[in-house]
Design an enzyme around this catalytic site. Sequence first.
Site: not given
Length: 290
Positions: A34, A36, A38, A91, A112, A115
């Site tokens: 989460k 960035g 994609t 990841h 953070p 995210a």
Amino acid sequence: MADRKLYLGPLTDNRRWDRITIRPDDVIVVTPPKCGTTWMQTIVALLLSGDPEAETDLSIRMPWVDIRFREIDEVAGRLDAMTHRRCMKSHTPMDGLPLDATAQYLCVFRHPLDAHISFRNHVRNIPLTLFDAWYPEDDPDNVAFRRFLDGGPEGFDMDLMPLAHILRHFEAAKAVDERPNVTLFHYADMSRDLVGTMERVAHMLGVKHAPDVIERLVQAATFDNMKAHAERFAPSGGKGFFKSDDGFFHSGTSGQWRAHLTDGEIEAYDAVMDAHLSPEDRAWLEHGTG
């Protein structure tokens, strides 16, 4: 694998990279969840194709190598059969990846707390029970945030995206960012200047397009366009994996955490950040270049 740190969690097994033969022109997008991922993969796909209508199909064409969901022999075979320039996703922090001297590593970070809130929304949109204990749907005591602060960077905890795992990602990327093929990006900078981000990525990839083509590619990569066509841009979009493809692109904004966290929780987060990062590194991890 001997020279790499082991990251083995309920979703992640970075030993799977041992089955991947890195090619000199490979592009590997490396991020905490989460942050960035994609978005950056989409930017790469658009720039490599030069086509704003290109079918991204990220989960198949740009696979997440670490995840255990697909047999690694199938993933490796699919990658080996590709004749075009490849992009993969991870990841796993950089100290757990094979660091090839010729492949490009694009490491993307985000505040953070942004995210964390995005991950909370994400786990409500996927059909997995793995996250329920850490991210209960009814959470009046904010158990999710306590575990975000307390979780470790490796093992079972890491796939639940605690702060320690984000910090490990950042520290591992910073340790190798002087290499010409490792580049750090920030979600906030991408949001502020998508044109500049895409120009920077294009330069790194060694691709050039006419200004009018770049303009159309930039438009295709905007958050609003990706959300409006979520079945095309979400990983496994249009295949029924997510409860809502549109929900994968929840808001794309920054600072939502202010409405979710108490002053005491923010103070506890501040203490962890200040204990692990210099003021300069903390400022960049939270806000990018500004």
